[in-house]
Design a protein around this motif. Structure first.
Motif, PDB file in Angstrom:
ATOM      1  N   VAL A   1       0.844  -1.204   0.000  1.00 10.22           N
ATOM      2  CA  VAL A   1       0.000   0.000   0.000  1.00 10.22           C
ATOM      3  C   VAL A   1       0.878   1.252   0.000  1.00 10.22           C
ATOM      4  O   VAL A   1       0.605   2.213  -0.733  1.00 10.22           O
ATOM      5  N   VAL A   2       1.945   1.247   0.787  1.00  7.72           N
ATOM      6  CA  VAL A   2       2.848   2.402   0.828  1.00  7.72           C
ATOM      7  C   VAL A   2       3.518   2.603  -0.531  1.00  7.72           C
ATOM      8  O   VAL A   2       3.595   3.728  -1.034  1.00  7.72           O
ATOM      9  N   VAL A   3       3.981   1.513  -1.143  1.00  6.43           N
ATOM     10  CA  VAL A   3       4.630   1.620  -2.450  1.00  6.43           C
ATOM     11  C   VAL A   3       3.645   2.111  -3.504  1.00  6.43           C
ATOM     12  O   VAL A   3       3.986   2.948  -4.344  1.00  6.43           O
TER      13      VAL A   3
ATOM     14  N   VAL B   1       2.851  -8.644  -4.736  1.00 11.01           N
ATOM     15  CA  VAL B   1       3.907  -8.649  -5.758  1.00 11.01           C
ATOM     16  C   VAL B   1       3.410  -7.958  -7.027  1.00 11.01           C
ATOM     17  O   VAL B   1       4.143  -7.164  -7.638  1.00 11.01           O
ATOM     18  N   ILE B   2       2.188  -8.204  -7.417  1.00  9.91           N
ATOM     19  CA  ILE B   2       1.607  -7.533  -8.599  1.00  9.91           C
ATOM     20  C   ILE B   2       1.553  -6.026  -8.374  1.00  9.91           C
ATOM     21  O   ILE B   2       1.921  -5.240  -9.261  1.00  9.91           O
ATOM     22  N   ALA B   3       1.123  -5.602  -7.194  1.00  9.85           N
ATOM     23  CA  ALA B   3       1.069  -4.168  -6.891  1.00  9.85           C
ATOM     24  C   ALA B   3       2.460  -3.544  -6.949  1.00  9.85           C
ATOM     25  O   ALA B   3       2.633  -2.438  -7.479  1.00  9.85           O
ATOM     26  N   ALA B   4       3.448  -4.239  -6.433  1.00  5.35           N
ATOM     27  CA  ALA B   4       4.813  -3.713  -6.451  1.00  5.35           C
ATOM     28  C   ALA B   4       5.342  -3.601  -7.880  1.00  5.35           C
ATOM     29  O   ALA B   4       5.973  -2.605  -8.244  1.00  5.35           O
ATOM     30  N   PHE B   5       5.095  -4.614  -8.703  1.00  9.03           N
ATOM     31  CA  PHE B   5       5.542  -4.548 -10.090  1.00  9.03           C
ATOM     32  C   PHE B   5       4.808  -3.447 -10.863  1.00  9.03           C
ATOM     33  O   PHE B   5       5.413  -2.734 -11.666  1.00  9.03           O
ATOM     34  N   LEU B   6       3.514  -3.281 -10.627  1.00  4.85           N
ATOM     35  CA  LEU B   6       2.782  -2.200 -11.296  1.00  4.85           C
ATOM     36  C   LEU B   6       3.305  -0.837 -10.861  1.00  4.85           C
ATOM     37  O   LEU B   6       3.371   0.097 -11.675  1.00  4.85           O
ATOM     38  N   SER B   7       3.666  -0.705  -9.595  1.00  5.80           N
ATOM     39  CA  SER B   7       4.250   0.550  -9.113  1.00  5.80           C
ATOM     40  C   SER B   7       5.562   0.836  -9.833  1.00  5.80           C
ATOM     41  O   SER B   7       5.824   1.972 -10.243  1.00  5.80           O
ATOM     42  N   PHE B   8       6.382  -0.200  -9.974  1.00  4.26           N
ATOM     43  CA  PHE B   8       7.644  -0.020 -10.693  1.00  4.26           C
ATOM     44  C   PHE B   8       7.404   0.396 -12.141  1.00  4.26           C
ATOM     45  O   PHE B   8       8.029   1.327 -12.645  1.00  4.26           O
ATOM     46  N   VAL B   9       6.487  -0.275 -12.811  1.00  8.38           N
ATOM     47  CA  VAL B   9       6.200   0.051 -14.210  1.00  8.38           C
ATOM     48  C   VAL B   9       5.681   1.485 -14.323  1.00  8.38           C
ATOM     49  O   VAL B   9       6.113   2.246 -15.207  1.00  8.38           O
ATOM     50  N   GLY B  10       4.785   1.887 -13.430  1.00 12.09           N
ATOM     51  CA  GLY B  10       4.263   3.248 -13.460  1.00 12.09           C
ATOM     52  C   GLY B  10       5.344   4.283 -13.252  1.00 12.09           C
ATOM     53  O   GLY B  10       5.401   5.298 -13.964  1.00 12.09           O
ATOM     54  N   CYS B  11       6.235   4.040 -12.285  1.00 10.61           N
ATOM     55  CA  CYS B  11       7.322   4.987 -12.035  1.00 10.61           C
ATOM     56  C   CYS B  11       8.324   5.005 -13.190  1.00 10.61           C
ATOM     57  O   CYS B  11       8.851   6.058 -13.534  1.00 10.61           O
ATOM     58  N   ALA B  12       8.574   3.858 -13.791  1.00 10.15           N
ATOM     59  CA  ALA B  12       9.490   3.816 -14.930  1.00 10.15           C
ATOM     60  C   ALA B  12       8.915   4.585 -16.112  1.00 10.15           C
ATOM     61  O   ALA B  12       9.633   5.343 -16.774  1.00 10.15           O
ATOM     62  N   VAL B  13       7.633   4.411 -16.369  1.00 10.09           N
ATOM     63  CA  VAL B  13       6.991   5.146 -17.462  1.00 10.09           C
ATOM     64  C   VAL B  13       7.039   6.644 -17.180  1.00 10.09           C
ATOM     65  O   VAL B  13       7.355   7.451 -18.067  1.00 10.09           O
TER      66      VAL B  13
END
Length: 122
Positions: free
Chosen positions: A43-45, A101-113
């Motif tokens: 949730v924090v990420v 894990v899905i939420a963390a990966f989506l956060s990474f993808v969003g920040c990378a974009v």
């Protein structure tokens, strides 16, 4: 019920084995604690990545990107802390682990974009 010895295997098709497995209270408590840590950290990420994607990024976008890239792998390792190492696919995985894990990966993808589309980003 089982198939008596000497019976052909096709007779075993209607057989069932029922098992009831219980765990100690301390094992359940640690599992609940790990699950709560995983959900809270996801949730924090997600919140942090949402702020980054809205343009309220922290001082160094590349530092945030590294954090979000490493975090899913930390969650994968945190799964190994669960006592008695339950097999993959148990209710714990379905209701907590996979989603964090899905939420963390989506956060990474969003920040990378966001990082890639921001002019002048580090």
């Amino acid at each position: 019920t089982g198939v008596p010895p000497g019976q052909p295997p096709d007779r075993a098709q209607g057989s069932q084995v029922l098992m009831h497995v219980t765990r100690d209270d301390d094992v359940e408590a640690v599992t609940i604690l790990v699950a709560a840590m995983m959900v809270l950290s996801a949730v924090v990420v997600l919140g942090m990545s949402w702020l980054v994607m809205l343009g309220r990024r922290p001082n160094t976008t590349s530092g945030t990107l590294v954090l979000f890239a490493v975090f899913p792998f930390a969650l994968i390792l945190l799964r190994q802390v669960v006592p008695n190492a339950p097999p993959v696919g148990v209710d714990y995985d379905v209701y907590v682990y996979y989603w964090t894990v899905i939420a963390a990966f989506l956060s990474f993808v969003g920040c990378a974009v966001k990082w890639l589309t921001t002019p002048g980003a580090e």
